[in-house]
Design a protein around this motif. Sequence first.
Motif, PDB file in Angstrom:
ATOM      1  N   ARG A   1       0.960  -1.108   0.169  1.00 49.60           N
ATOM      2  CA  ARG A   1      -0.078   0.104  -0.026  1.00 49.60           C
ATOM      3  C   ARG A   1       0.782   1.236  -0.002  1.00 49.60           C
ATOM      4  O   ARG A   1       0.593   2.354  -0.552  1.00 49.60           O
ATOM      5  CB  ARG A   1      -0.781   0.051   1.161  1.00 49.60           C
TER       6      ARG A   1
ATOM      7  N   SER B   1      -4.982   4.503  -2.392  1.00 45.47           N
ATOM      8  CA  SER B   1      -3.867   4.110  -3.763  1.00 45.47           C
ATOM      9  C   SER B   1      -3.903   5.527  -4.529  1.00 45.47           C
ATOM     10  O   SER B   1      -4.829   6.379  -4.719  1.00 45.47           O
ATOM     11  CB  SER B   1      -4.725   3.056  -4.520  1.00 45.47           C
TER      12      SER B   1
ATOM     13  N   GLY C   1       1.079   2.717  -3.999  1.00 43.34           N
ATOM     14  CA  GLY C   1      -0.158   1.651  -3.573  1.00 43.34           C
ATOM     15  C   GLY C   1      -1.097   1.564  -4.824  1.00 43.34           C
ATOM     16  O   GLY C   1      -2.312   1.392  -4.660  1.00 43.34           O
TER      17      GLY C   1
END
Length: 457
Positions: A63, A99, A104
């Motif tokens: 991530r 994200s 990520g």
Amino acid sequence: MHTTWPDGLLLAYYGDDFTGSTDAMEAMTAAGVPTLLCLDTPSRELLARFPGVRCVGLAGASRGRTPQWMSDTLPDAFYGLAKLGAPILQYKVCSTFDSSPEIGSIGRAIDIGVKAMNGEWSPMIVGAPRLKRYQVFGHLFAAIGGVGYRLDRHPTMSRHPVTPMNEADLPVHLGRQTDRRIELVDMVRLRSSDALPFVHRIAGSDVPVVMIDVLDDETLVEAGRLVWEGRGDGVFTASSSGLQYALAAWWRKCGMLPASPSLPAADAVDAIAVVSGSCSPVTAEQIRWARANGFHVARLDLRRALDRESAGAEAEHHVRQAAKAIAQGRSVVVHSAEGPDDPDVVGFDAIARAAGMTRHDAARRVGSTLADIMRRLLDETALRRVVVAGGDSSGEVASSLGITALSVLAAMAPGAPLCRVWSDSPRRDGLEIVLKGGQMGEASFFGACLKGAMPTP
């Protein structure tokens, strides 16, 4: 209605951070599906030590990583998990879809992962009502403090220091991270008889991502049915623990799982140690609660922690003070921030620059300092239960403790269970640990970890 599971593993997953990995493990274990979370790619020999396991996870740290890191690292992880033979291979993402194209990237993970399985579609479930996450017509909402927010207006996620959410329309957000075709099974189609035929119509050799709305218990069950009945010879899915909740809901309806899933309550302990790298307002409330309820609460001096000459002395100071408090029967919290408006959070870029570091490297250094403090506390005290708050911090701490695997021991808060450590080190084996995402738990969460918690309803 009644059917049976196939032999072998039902699901294998890679978690994009450690807190999310334990969240997924809790969802399966509470439902009655024995689950093991490993810190290295599990071998068949390791799984043979846990013969009842039907779901296995691999805790990762993607991530907070770049797409290049993913391209270098994830293929081995995905193919290693795929070899275990589960019909569903999951890249477990956060239910707030943390994200971006640069950090990520869920899109990059999907582009890598679909190659490890034979499926012609890649289902995606993000909504998880138990965690107060809801996807409606492709848009993601999250509730906090009893108030629901579109994710790009969420008080934490819209201001996340690394991956701020500026788009709640998930097909649009994901479309910035991959050129792959993206489709949607919305809540209207999901409730109709056309959901699975629709998937068959749109599936193809390009393996489209198919997002599935989840709003409530009804759509959760139908999402689980769609993935399970559409798994074919095997599918890859990038999903939150909503996938686990959905599959369990469908299996429960089919009679394969108990009607009333639960986890046991945790016993009380004399003292706990908490380290926190979370910037969430939820964790800030929990730190304030700990301070008001007799915990020894200490702030990490970021400038000293990032300076090579003073970092060791800074960690030593906190170890000494925390060990002294524990010897007196007091629980401890060592934290690096207290909410998103903390001056050190607002000014973190400047602090990192002054130390000659990038934001990413500075954040990793803070996590490794917290990990060093926790490891040394465990070596110098008789602590048997610890808590880590924050996804990145959890990865740093857990990776430093010589852990082979984790299993769920008891309930604490949804998405943040008490786990049992399995380790080849006698000093670490049997340790109890909670890896808590920043937004998980009530204000008194650290108190529950100390005194024990009620079982999950």
